[in-house]
Motif scaffolding. Structure first.
Motif, PDB file in Angstrom:
ATOM      1  N   ILE A   1       0.806   4.029 -16.149  1.00 19.46           N
ATOM      2  CA  ILE A   1       0.443   3.445 -14.855  1.00 19.46           C
ATOM      3  C   ILE A   1       0.845   1.968 -14.754  1.00 19.46           C
ATOM      4  N   PRO A   2       0.662   1.128 -15.782  1.00 19.63           N
ATOM      5  CA  PRO A   2       1.106  -0.268 -15.620  1.00 19.63           C
ATOM      6  C   PRO A   2       2.603  -0.402 -15.351  1.00 19.63           C
ATOM      7  N   VAL A   3       3.418   0.436 -15.968  1.00 20.17           N
ATOM      8  CA  VAL A   3       4.865   0.377 -15.739  1.00 20.17           C
ATOM      9  C   VAL A   3       5.190   0.816 -14.315  1.00 20.17           C
ATOM     10  N   ARG A   4       4.542   1.896 -13.869  1.00 19.74           N
ATOM     11  CA  ARG A   4       4.741   2.342 -12.481  1.00 19.74           C
ATOM     12  C   ARG A   4       4.252   1.287 -11.501  1.00 19.74           C
ATOM     13  N   GLY A   5       3.168   0.586 -11.850  1.00 19.73           N
ATOM     14  CA  GLY A   5       2.673  -0.496 -11.005  1.00 19.73           C
ATOM     15  C   GLY A   5       3.667  -1.636 -10.923  1.00 19.73           C
ATOM     16  N   ALA A   6       4.309  -1.959 -12.046  1.00 18.35           N
ATOM     17  CA  ALA A   6       5.319  -3.021 -12.036  1.00 18.35           C
ATOM     18  C   ALA A   6       6.509  -2.632 -11.171  1.00 18.35           C
TER      19      ALA A   6
ATOM     20  N   ALA B   1       0.829  -1.207   0.000  1.00 16.00           N
ATOM     21  CA  ALA B   1       0.000   0.000   0.000  1.00 16.00           C
ATOM     22  C   ALA B   1       0.864   1.257   0.000  1.00 16.00           C
ATOM     23  N   VAL B   2       1.903   1.259   0.811  1.00  9.10           N
ATOM     24  CA  VAL B   2       2.793   2.424   0.858  1.00  9.10           C
ATOM     25  C   VAL B   2       3.560   2.564  -0.451  1.00  9.10           C
ATOM     26  N   GLY B   3       4.080   1.453  -0.968  1.00  7.09           N
ATOM     27  CA  GLY B   3       4.810   1.501  -2.232  1.00  7.09           C
ATOM     28  C   GLY B   3       3.939   1.975  -3.385  1.00  7.09           C
ATOM     29  N   TRP B   4       2.705   1.498  -3.410  1.00  7.45           N
ATOM     30  CA  TRP B   4       1.796   1.913  -4.479  1.00  7.45           C
ATOM     31  C   TRP B   4       1.504   3.406  -4.386  1.00  7.45           C
ATOM     32  N   SER B   5       1.222   3.874  -3.184  1.00  3.49           N
ATOM     33  CA  SER B   5       0.900   5.298  -3.058  1.00  3.49           C
ATOM     34  C   SER B   5       2.112   6.183  -3.331  1.00  3.49           C
TER      35      SER B   5
ATOM     36  N   ARG C   1      -5.477  -2.403 -14.552  1.00  4.03           N
ATOM     37  CA  ARG C   1      -6.873  -2.245 -14.121  1.00  4.03           C
ATOM     38  C   ARG C   1      -7.248  -0.782 -13.954  1.00  4.03           C
ATOM     39  N   GLN C   2      -6.279   0.083 -13.725  1.00  9.23           N
ATOM     40  CA  GLN C   2      -6.569   1.486 -13.465  1.00  9.23           C
ATOM     41  C   GLN C   2      -6.555   2.356 -14.712  1.00  9.23           C
ATOM     42  N   THR C   3      -6.103   1.823 -15.830  1.00 10.74           N
ATOM     43  CA  THR C   3      -6.087   2.622 -17.043  1.00 10.74           C
ATOM     44  C   THR C   3      -7.424   2.524 -17.754  1.00 10.74           C
ATOM     45  N   ASP C   4      -7.766   3.571 -18.487  1.00  3.95           N
ATOM     46  CA  ASP C   4      -9.048   3.602 -19.192  1.00  3.95           C
ATOM     47  C   ASP C   4      -9.067   2.631 -20.370  1.00  3.95           C
ATOM     48  N   ASP C   5      -7.999   2.608 -21.161  1.00  2.14           N
ATOM     49  CA  ASP C   5      -7.914   1.724 -22.316  1.00  2.14           C
ATOM     50  C   ASP C   5      -6.590   0.973 -22.247  1.00  2.14           C
TER      51      ASP C   5
ATOM     52  N   PHE D   1      14.727 -13.350  -6.743  1.00  2.00           N
ATOM     53  CA  PHE D   1      13.915 -14.385  -7.381  1.00  2.00           C
ATOM     54  C   PHE D   1      12.424 -14.082  -7.321  1.00  2.00           C
ATOM     55  N   PHE D   2      12.000 -13.255  -6.364  1.00  2.00           N
ATOM     56  CA  PHE D   2      10.583 -12.939  -6.229  1.00  2.00           C
ATOM     57  C   PHE D   2      10.190 -11.645  -6.936  1.00  2.00           C
ATOM     58  N   LEU D   3      11.149 -10.923  -7.483  1.00  2.00           N
ATOM     59  CA  LEU D   3      10.839  -9.686  -8.199  1.00  2.00           C
ATOM     60  C   LEU D   3       9.829  -9.879  -9.333  1.00  2.00           C
ATOM     61  N   PRO D   4       9.911 -10.936 -10.134  1.00  2.00           N
ATOM     62  CA  PRO D   4       8.921 -11.090 -11.208  1.00  2.00           C
ATOM     63  C   PRO D   4       7.480 -11.217 -10.695  1.00  2.00           C
ATOM     64  N   PHE D   5       7.277 -11.880  -9.549  1.00  2.00           N
ATOM     65  CA  PHE D   5       5.924 -11.993  -8.995  1.00  2.00           C
ATOM     66  C   PHE D   5       5.365 -10.617  -8.643  1.00  2.00           C
ATOM     67  N   GLY D   6       6.179  -9.812  -7.990  1.00  2.00           N
ATOM     68  CA  GLY D   6       5.742  -8.471  -7.608  1.00  2.00           C
ATOM     69  C   GLY D   6       5.535  -7.575  -8.806  1.00  2.00           C
ATOM     70  N   ALA D   7       6.455  -7.650  -9.764  1.00  2.00           N
ATOM     71  CA  ALA D   7       6.331  -6.809 -10.954  1.00  2.00           C
ATOM     72  C   ALA D   7       5.087  -7.183 -11.761  1.00  2.00           C
ATOM     73  N   LEU D   8       4.818  -8.467 -11.909  1.00  2.00           N
ATOM     74  CA  LEU D   8       3.626  -8.892 -12.648  1.00  2.00           C
ATOM     75  C   LEU D   8       2.343  -8.475 -11.925  1.00  2.00           C
ATOM     76  N   THR D   9       2.318  -8.644 -10.610  1.00  2.00           N
ATOM     77  CA  THR D   9       1.140  -8.229  -9.844  1.00  2.00           C
ATOM     78  C   THR D   9       0.922  -6.731  -9.973  1.00  2.00           C
ATOM     79  N   GLY D  10       1.975  -5.946  -9.838  1.00  2.00           N
ATOM     80  CA  GLY D  10       1.861  -4.497  -9.973  1.00  2.00           C
ATOM     81  C   GLY D  10       1.451  -4.076 -11.367  1.00  2.00           C
ATOM     82  N   TYR D  11       1.993  -4.754 -12.369  1.00  2.00           N
ATOM     83  CA  TYR D  11       1.631  -4.439 -13.750  1.00  2.00           C
ATOM     84  C   TYR D  11       0.142  -4.680 -13.997  1.00  2.00           C
ATOM     85  N   LEU D  12      -0.342  -5.826 -13.544  1.00  2.00           N
ATOM     86  CA  LEU D  12      -1.758  -6.142 -13.750  1.00  2.00           C
ATOM     87  C   LEU D  12      -2.657  -5.201 -12.956  1.00  2.00           C
ATOM     88  N   LEU D  13      -2.245  -4.805 -11.757  1.00  2.00           N
ATOM     89  CA  LEU D  13      -3.022  -3.817 -11.000  1.00  2.00           C
ATOM     90  C   LEU D  13      -3.036  -2.471 -11.713  1.00  2.00           C
TER      91      LEU D  13
END
Length: 160
Positions: free
Chosen positions: A70-75, A55-59, A145-149, A130-142
């Motif tokens: 936004i997807p790149v920033r989320g990743a 939550a802190v990292g996202w904000s 979800r926030q972009t219009d198109d 080794f866990f960076l890809p999991f976080g980056a993929l989750t952030g990218y997908l989140l």
């Protein structure tokens, strides 16, 4: 934006719960006398730490920067979340595991804190990568979800 940070915290907390649960189950199945209380504590600590750091990292990353989509920033926020959460979680687990020794003397307390610092550093450098890809993929997908198109997912669109 508070709703976005809350959603990111829930998503990253869920990711932390799943990863730590898989680790705990594998330990319980392979260790002769598993410390189930320690593993349950790790699951709870991983869930809470990952949710808070997420939550802190996202904000801080997604809402403050406008340089990238936004997807790149989320990743980026997702990768930083997983890396920071593991860096904080590993010393917490070591201190929880050493809790019986912490009540003995000041020398043992200093040794336990030194061990926690060492394992946090080793975890940050060797395990967190080794866990960076999991976080980056989750952030990218989140972020998608926030972009219009959002359009097609770049890697998946190549295989159609």
């Amino acid at each position: 934006m508070a709703d976005d940070a809350r959603a990111a915290g829930v998503a990253f907390g869920t990711l932390g719960a799943v990863v730590s649960s898989l680790w705990a189950v594998s330990k319980v199945l392979t260790v002769p006398n598993p410390d189930q209380q320690l593993y349950a504590t790790v699951i709870v600590a991983a869930t809470v730490l990952t949710a808070l750091v997420g939550a802190v990292g996202w904000s801080q990353v997604v809402t403050r920067f406008d340089r990238w989509p936004i997807p790149v920033r989320g990743a980026i926020a997702g990768a930083l979340t997983i890396w920071a959460a593991l860096t904080l979680l590993i010393p917490v687990v070591v201190l929880i595991d050493q809790r019986s020794a912490l009540s003995l003397s000041r020398t043992i307390i200093l040794e336990a804190l030194g061990l926690a610092l060492l394992t946090g550093t080793v975890g940050m450098v060797f395990i967190g990568i080794f866990f960076l890809p999991f976080g980056a993929l989750t952030g990218y997908l989140l972020g998608r979800r926030q972009t219009d198109d959002p359009g097609p997912i770049p890697v998946v669109a190549r295989f159609r």
